[in-house]
Design an enzyme around this catalytic site. Structure first.
Site, PDB file in Angstrom:
ATOM      1  N   ASP A  11      10.197  -6.804  -3.492  1.00 51.98           N
ATOM      2  CA  ASP A  11       9.042  -7.281  -2.719  1.00 51.98           C
ATOM      3  C   ASP A  11       8.928  -8.798  -2.861  1.00 51.98           C
ATOM      4  OD1 ASP A  11       6.175  -7.517  -1.782  1.00 51.98           O
ATOM      5  OD2 ASP A  11       6.367  -5.338  -1.834  1.00 51.98           O
ATOM      6  N   TYR A  27       5.218  -7.884  15.950  1.00 53.99           N
ATOM      7  CA  TYR A  27       5.343  -6.680  15.119  1.00 53.99           C
ATOM      8  C   TYR A  27       6.010  -5.558  15.916  1.00 53.99           C
ATOM      9  CZ  TYR A  27       3.742  -2.819  12.080  1.00 53.99           C
ATOM     10  OH  TYR A  27       3.669  -1.721  11.253  1.00 53.99           O
ATOM     11  N   ARG A  61      -7.644  -3.921   8.290  1.00 57.13           N
ATOM     12  CA  ARG A  61      -7.466  -2.697   9.066  1.00 57.13           C
ATOM     13  C   ARG A  61      -8.800  -1.956   9.140  1.00 57.13           C
ATOM     14  NH1 ARG A  61      -1.419  -0.911   7.054  1.00 57.13           N
ATOM     15  NH2 ARG A  61      -1.950  -1.931   5.102  1.00 57.13           N
ATOM     16  N   ASP A  85      12.944 -11.750  -0.917  1.00 60.81           N
ATOM     17  CA  ASP A  85      12.520 -11.693   0.488  1.00 60.81           C
ATOM     18  C   ASP A  85      13.621 -11.009   1.293  1.00 60.81           C
ATOM     19  OD1 ASP A  85      12.039 -12.409   3.260  1.00 60.81           O
ATOM     20  OD2 ASP A  85      10.610 -13.874   2.499  1.00 60.81           O
ATOM     21  N   PHE A  88       0.840  -1.209   0.000  1.00 63.09           N
ATOM     22  CA  PHE A  88       0.000   0.000   0.000  1.00 63.09           C
ATOM     23  C   PHE A  88       0.877   1.262   0.000  1.00 63.09           C
ATOM     24  CE2 PHE A  88      -1.951   2.787   3.465  1.00 63.09           C
ATOM     25  CZ  PHE A  88      -2.543   3.659   2.563  1.00 63.09           C
TER      26      PHE A  88
HETATM   27  P1  NAD Z   1       1.580  -3.566   3.150  1.00 69.46           P
HETATM   28  O1  NAD Z   1       1.357  -4.898   3.767  1.00 69.46           O
HETATM   29  O2  NAD Z   1       0.601  -3.090   2.144  1.00 69.46           O
HETATM   30  O3  NAD Z   1       3.030  -3.469   2.504  1.00 69.46           O
HETATM   31  C1  NAD Z   1       4.116  -4.202   2.942  1.00 69.46           C
HETATM   32  C2  NAD Z   1       4.874  -4.701   1.728  1.00 69.46           C
HETATM   33  O4  NAD Z   1       6.040  -5.419   2.178  1.00 69.46           O
HETATM   34  C3  NAD Z   1       4.070  -5.676   0.890  1.00 69.46           C
HETATM   35  O5  NAD Z   1       4.192  -5.369  -0.481  1.00 69.46           O
HETATM   36  C4  NAD Z   1       4.688  -7.024   1.207  1.00 69.46           C
HETATM   37  O6  NAD Z   1       4.510  -7.976   0.166  1.00 69.46           O
HETATM   38  C5  NAD Z   1       6.125  -6.648   1.469  1.00 69.46           C
HETATM   39  N1  NAD Z   1       6.818  -7.606   2.327  1.00 69.46           N
HETATM   40  C6  NAD Z   1       6.401  -8.127   3.507  1.00 69.46           C
HETATM   41  N2  NAD Z   1       7.311  -8.980   3.988  1.00 69.46           N
HETATM   42  C7  NAD Z   1       8.343  -8.994   3.100  1.00 69.46           C
HETATM   43  C8  NAD Z   1       9.566  -9.688   3.033  1.00 69.46           C
HETATM   44  N3  NAD Z   1       9.928 -10.571   3.996  1.00 69.46           N
HETATM   45  N4  NAD Z   1      10.390  -9.463   1.990  1.00 69.46           N
HETATM   46  C9  NAD Z   1      10.034  -8.591   1.014  1.00 69.46           C
HETATM   47  N5  NAD Z   1       8.867  -7.920   1.012  1.00 69.46           N
HETATM   48  C10 NAD Z   1       8.033  -8.124   2.052  1.00 69.46           C
HETATM   49  O7  NAD Z   1       1.659  -2.538   4.373  1.00 69.46           O
HETATM   50  P2  NAD Z   1       1.822  -0.953   4.368  1.00 69.46           P
HETATM   51  O8  NAD Z   1       0.702  -0.371   5.129  1.00 69.46           O
HETATM   52  O9  NAD Z   1       2.107  -0.456   3.015  1.00 69.46           O
HETATM   53  O10 NAD Z   1       3.109  -0.781   5.293  1.00 69.46           O
HETATM   54  C11 NAD Z   1       4.396  -0.526   4.735  1.00 69.46           C
HETATM   55  C12 NAD Z   1       5.386  -0.299   5.854  1.00 69.46           C
HETATM   56  O11 NAD Z   1       4.962   0.809   6.660  1.00 69.46           O
HETATM   57  C13 NAD Z   1       5.531  -1.486   6.800  1.00 69.46           C
HETATM   58  O12 NAD Z   1       6.890  -1.617   7.179  1.00 69.46           O
HETATM   59  C14 NAD Z   1       4.703  -1.093   7.990  1.00 69.46           C
HETATM   60  O13 NAD Z   1       5.156  -1.693   9.172  1.00 69.46           O
HETATM   61  C15 NAD Z   1       4.895   0.414   8.012  1.00 69.46           C
HETATM   62  N6  NAD Z   1       3.765   1.076   8.690  1.00 69.46           N
HETATM   63  C16 NAD Z   1       2.584   1.244   8.060  1.00 69.46           C
HETATM   64  C17 NAD Z   1       1.538   1.863   8.737  1.00 69.46           C
HETATM   65  C18 NAD Z   1       0.220   2.121   8.076  1.00 69.46           C
HETATM   66  O14 NAD Z   1      -0.665   2.673   8.737  1.00 69.46           O
HETATM   67  N7  NAD Z   1      -0.004   1.812   6.825  1.00 69.46           N
HETATM   68  C19 NAD Z   1       1.708   2.281  10.059  1.00 69.46           C
HETATM   69  C20 NAD Z   1       2.929   2.065  10.674  1.00 69.46           C
HETATM   70  C21 NAD Z   1       3.983   1.481   9.976  1.00 69.46           C
HETATM   71  N1  UDP Z   2     -10.928  -2.155  14.558  1.00 64.25           N
HETATM   72  C1  UDP Z   2     -12.308  -2.273  14.653  1.00 64.25           C
HETATM   73  N2  UDP Z   2     -12.953  -2.939  13.667  1.00 64.25           N
HETATM   74  C2  UDP Z   2     -12.330  -3.468  12.589  1.00 64.25           C
HETATM   75  C3  UDP Z   2     -10.914  -3.348  12.491  1.00 64.25           C
HETATM   76  C4  UDP Z   2     -10.258  -2.693  13.516  1.00 64.25           C
HETATM   77  O1  UDP Z   2     -12.924  -1.794  15.609  1.00 64.25           O
HETATM   78  O2  UDP Z   2     -13.017  -4.052  11.725  1.00 64.25           O
HETATM   79  C5  UDP Z   2     -10.227  -1.395  15.614  1.00 64.25           C
HETATM   80  C6  UDP Z   2      -9.039  -2.119  16.230  1.00 64.25           C
HETATM   81  O3  UDP Z   2      -9.471  -2.920  17.297  1.00 64.25           O
HETATM   82  C7  UDP Z   2      -8.178  -0.949  16.673  1.00 64.25           C
HETATM   83  C8  UDP Z   2      -8.478   0.148  15.628  1.00 64.25           C
HETATM   84  O4  UDP Z   2      -9.702  -0.225  15.018  1.00 64.25           O
HETATM   85  O5  UDP Z   2      -8.616  -0.484  17.933  1.00 64.25           O
HETATM   86  C9  UDP Z   2      -7.384   0.275  14.574  1.00 64.25           C
HETATM   87  O6  UDP Z   2      -7.168  -1.002  14.034  1.00 64.25           O
HETATM   88  P1  UDP Z   2      -6.185  -1.262  12.800  1.00 64.25           P
HETATM   89  O7  UDP Z   2      -6.116  -2.743  12.626  1.00 64.25           O
HETATM   90  O8  UDP Z   2      -6.597  -0.454  11.624  1.00 64.25           O
HETATM   91  O9  UDP Z   2      -4.778  -0.678  13.246  1.00 64.25           O
HETATM   92  P2  UDP Z   2      -3.922  -0.752  14.598  1.00 64.25           P
HETATM   93  O10 UDP Z   2      -4.647  -1.547  15.624  1.00 64.25           O
HETATM   94  O11 UDP Z   2      -2.642  -1.405  14.195  1.00 64.25           O
HETATM   95  O12 UDP Z   2      -3.767   0.659  14.995  1.00 64.25           O
END
Ligand code: NAD
Ligand code: UDP
Length: 340
Positions: free
Chosen positions: A53, A165, A206, A78, A33
């Site tokens: 990826d 995580y 999410r 990976d 994403f």
């Molecule tokens: P996502 O799952 O859409 O993207 C993660 C990507 O990493 C995917 O394309 C997946 O295939 C790839 N991937 C996973 N494991 C891998 C591996 N072992 N080797 C190679 N590729 C691998 O999630 P996202 O929301 O786009 O998150 C991207 C990054 O941002 C992550 O590191 C996540 O922890 C961090 N992050 C995201 C959020 C958010 O709200 N979206 C919040 C905090 C941190």
């Molecule tokens: N959550 C919820 N319903 C859903 C998915 C998530 O109430 O269908 C809640 C979850 O319990 C958390 C918040 O929404 O309190 C955010 O969840 P998310 O999985 O998006 O992210 P994170 O918990 O990692 O912040």
């Protein structure tokens, strides 16, 4: 050791000149994403981009529209395995991020974050690349202070269901700072707070994607627990903007820096907003809350404001309206990838 042969015209270390103003950028997790938006923005700025990826939680469809661009290359790999790729800037975004995704394979999640950090830092150490880590607000766990400042050390349960995580990301931060102090690697650590937008998977679990898809289907909106827990939601374009500014900041600017939108909402309020925006007939139902689900999350972004001149500018209703439009197209089967 995986050694990547860059595509023709790509790599400065291969002796092929990179045109002025163009940078070679490696994006680990580039088909996810956030990573796919980052790849797109980097290409728009004229850079060459390698998207690395393993397609575990990301999708080729997220980057299909970029493949016609000769400055874009996909490497299936990976991050738990070593790699050696020439780039002057690396973004390490490879990790599952949705709780259901990362809890499906907790050992794999922890190792992706720890070994992925080691392999990415080793690659940067060899090439001299700047390396930017996507860390997370989860390093604060279930915080007992709010808003969360970068100086707060957090409240994480190391043996709970989110530990794979949270502790993986915390260990990765430790590795980044130790590689910086020990080997002088040029690092930057950004802590991302809940970010949403187009290209989230409809089934990624999410809260934003769940509620939008449920609302568009007039299905029950599933609140876990009483819905009084809070999150602060950042639109993807703002977040990518923050990372691009961070990556361009001087080498003294290493973070950690919170990147998120400080506007805080209860999960119940989010459900109501999404139901209203979609004119949905969905009911709101309550399901059991997940273990160690943080009660509160809100970033203090004064460091990002001071050091990067950054603050988010897209409010929740605007960002959700764009995201609803995207999911509407996905569910109707009409969503088309953008052309860059
Ligand atoms: P996502 O799952 O859409 O993207 C993660 C990507 O990493 C995917 O394309 C997946 O295939 C790839 N991937 C996973 N494991 C891998 C591996 N072992 N080797 C190679 N590729 C691998 O999630 P996202 O929301 O786009 O998150 C991207 C990054 O941002 C992550 O590191 C996540 O922890 C961090 N992050 C995201 C959020 C958010 O709200 N979206 C919040 C905090 C941190
Ligand atoms: N959550 C919820 N319903 C859903 C998915 C998530 O109430 O269908 C809640 C979850 O319990 C958390 C918040 O929404 O309190 C955010 O969840 P998310 O999985 O998006 O992210 P994170 O918990 O990692 O912040």
């Amino acid at each position: 050791m995986r050694s990547i042969v860059p595509s023709e015209g790509y790599c400065e270390a291969s002796g092929i000149a990179v045109p002025q103003g163009e940078r070679s950028v490696l994006v680990n997790g580039g088909a996810g994403f956030l990573g796919s938006h980052l790849c797109e923005r980097l290409l728009q700025r004229g850079h060459k981009v390698i998207c690395l990826d393993n397609f575990s939680t990301g999708r080729r469809a997220n980057v299909d529209h970029l493949t016609s661009n000769t400055r874009f290359q996909i490497v299936e790999h990976d991050v738990r395995q070593p790699f050696d790729i020439q780039a002057s800037l690396i973004f390490n975004f490879a990790s599952p991020a949705s709780p259901p995704d990362y809890q499906r394979d907790p050992v794999g999640t922890l190792l992706t974050n720890v070994l992925g950090a080691v392999n990415t830092l080793d690659c940067a150490r060899k090439t001299g690349a700047i390396v930017v880590q996507s860390s997370t607000s989860e390093v604060y766990g279930d915080p007992n202070q709010s808003p969360q400042r970068e100086s707060y050390c957090g409240n994480v349960n190391p043996i709970g269901p989110r530990g794979c995580y949270d502790e993986g990301k915390r260990s990765a931060e430790t590795l980044f700072f130790d590689y910086h102090r020990t080997y002088g690697v040029d690092i930057k650590v950004g802590r991302i707070f809940n970010t949403y937008g187009p290209r989230m998977r409809p089934d990624d679990g999410r809260v934003v994607s769940n509620f939008i898809v449920q609302a568009l289907r007039n299905a029950d909106l599933t609140i876990y627990g009483d819905g009084e827990q809070t999150r602060s939601f950042c639109y993807v374009d703002d977040l990518v903007d923050g990372f691009l500014r961070f990556s361009a900041a001087g080498s003294a600017c290493i973070g950690p820096i919170n990147l998120g939108n400080p506007a805080e909402f209860t999960v119940r309020r989010l459900a109501e907003i999404i139901r209203d925006l979609t004119n949905s007939r969905s009911r709101i139902v309550h399901l059991p809350r997940g273990g160690d689900d943080p009660r509160q999350r809100r970033p203090d972004i004064s460091r990002a404001a001071a050091e990067l001149g950054w603050q988010p500018c897209i409010g929740l209703e605007t960002g959700l309206t764009r995201t609803v439009g995207y999911f509407d197209g996905v569910l109707a089967g009409t969503q088309k990838a953008e052309v860059v």
